[in-house]
Enzyme design. Sequence first.
Site, PDB file in Angstrom:
ATOM      1  N   SER A 207      -2.298 -38.704 -58.989  1.00  0.00           N
ATOM      2  CA  SER A 207      -1.181 -37.952 -59.549  1.00  0.00           C
ATOM      3  C   SER A 207      -0.881 -38.566 -60.556  1.00  0.00           C
ATOM      4  O   SER A 207      -1.139 -39.406 -61.327  1.00  0.00           O
ATOM      5  CB  SER A 207      -0.333 -37.624 -58.609  1.00  0.00           C
ATOM      6  N   ASN A 208       0.097 -37.892 -61.207  1.00  0.00           N
ATOM      7  CA  ASN A 208       0.787 -38.201 -62.648  1.00  0.00           C
ATOM      8  C   ASN A 208       2.488 -38.841 -62.155  1.00  0.00           C
ATOM      9  O   ASN A 208       2.878 -37.952 -61.457  1.00  0.00           O
ATOM     10  CB  ASN A 208       0.897 -37.362 -63.561  1.00  0.00           C
ATOM     11  N   ARG A 209       2.896 -39.461 -62.898  1.00  0.00           N
ATOM     12  CA  ARG A 209       4.330 -39.803 -62.730  1.00  0.00           C
ATOM     13  C   ARG A 209       5.148 -38.825 -63.272  1.00  0.00           C
ATOM     14  O   ARG A 209       5.272 -38.628 -64.646  1.00  0.00           O
ATOM     15  CB  ARG A 209       4.656 -41.278 -63.196  1.00  0.00           C
TER      16      ARG A 209
END
Length: 399
Positions: A207-209
């Site tokens: 995922s992405n932050r």
Amino acid sequence: MLAGKKVLLGITGSISAYKSLQIVRDLTQAGAQVQVVLTKAAERFVPFLTLQIFSGRPVLRDLSEANQEMAHVTLAGESDLVLIAPITAHFISKMAMGLNDDLLSSLILSTSSPVVIVPAMDIGMWEHPAVQANVDRLRRRGVQIIGPETGLLASGKVGLGRFSDEKKIVTQVISLLSEDHPSLLGEVVLITAGPTEEAIDPVRYISNRSSGKMGYALAEIAQKWGARVILISGPTSIPVPEGLSTISVNTADEMKKAVDQYLPGASIVIMAAAVSDYRPKIVSSKKIKKSGANQSIELEETADILAERPNGKPGQVVIGFAAETEDLIQNARKKLKKKRLDLIVANDVTAEGAGFDVDTNRVQLIPAHGKTISCPKMSKHRISVCILKEVLRIKAEAC
Ligand code: CTP
């Protein structure tokens, strides 16, 4: 406060319909011209003559009356806002399905003005999956929903379903129509927010932050300024702003499908989501066990949702975000051009008070035509105000 504003007030057959008298009174006192339209069922619950006196206009009930006054299409087109208070489960279903068998439902199909509904019904009805599905459908179309509240119901039960306080309804209408802030009335704003998640196996993902706070703040302000907001959100843990519902997605693929569906109908598109650029080429159906050796995962690119978007309607304004750790302006300008944007919000995620999981941000607004605006560290809500004001400038310039 509402001088020159036209509100079309629909009243449907709920026991709380008598409370709409106060709404008519308060809105007219605030300067609005209120055109009341009653459904047949509502006539039994609210004194017709009093409504007429309070609104100072003929109250309309059926299509033939509307045609005597003016064509129902004109009536729908003329109003700055349509308020249906109270709205019953039955009328919610009709709206969700697009049925028109009386004057009010025909007006709803003909209007492009913002529509606000205030449900009132028994708790069992409100919580019924069919009603909830219909309410959700309306939210996705940009209909704003006030309430219902928890309290004593006509049935004697206590629970969710009570008609919202009249003062709260009037305050919301005044805020939507107010000239204190810029207006996005009539605009349909599509916003993406949060990260996406790409599964590796049933328990792990890439995922992405991203907290989703920036996208949610934009959605909140756009709604406050009167826009119909469609919020497509990846998984977040922050609360959804009141009156808004999200179209929840997990993966970049799901976000793309939702964006492709809603983008053609939007007049403003804001892609604040941190979309995963890659996903595992093979998703294991079972949890990958520790083997004692290094592992590698082959990744494949996801689609670039923004760059590969379908055609929008003429005049659509498209805004992207650029999350960078170096060469902020150069990288952002490249994305502005490559993704055919009207504006890019450039964001150095390493700067103090900017980036992920904080309530503040510092950004540069780079329009395709015009001067770059530097927004120093400020709340994500203040940044949203700057972005939406810039969108309005771009729209005005295009006219
Ligand atoms: N975006 C998108 N689909 C993707 C990746 C990004 O729609 N698969 C959108 C984002 O929502 C944002 C803009 O494109 O509005 C730029 O995203 P960003 O992550 O900064 O850039 P990328 O294009 O992914 O490039 P890079 O990661 O190489 O910086």
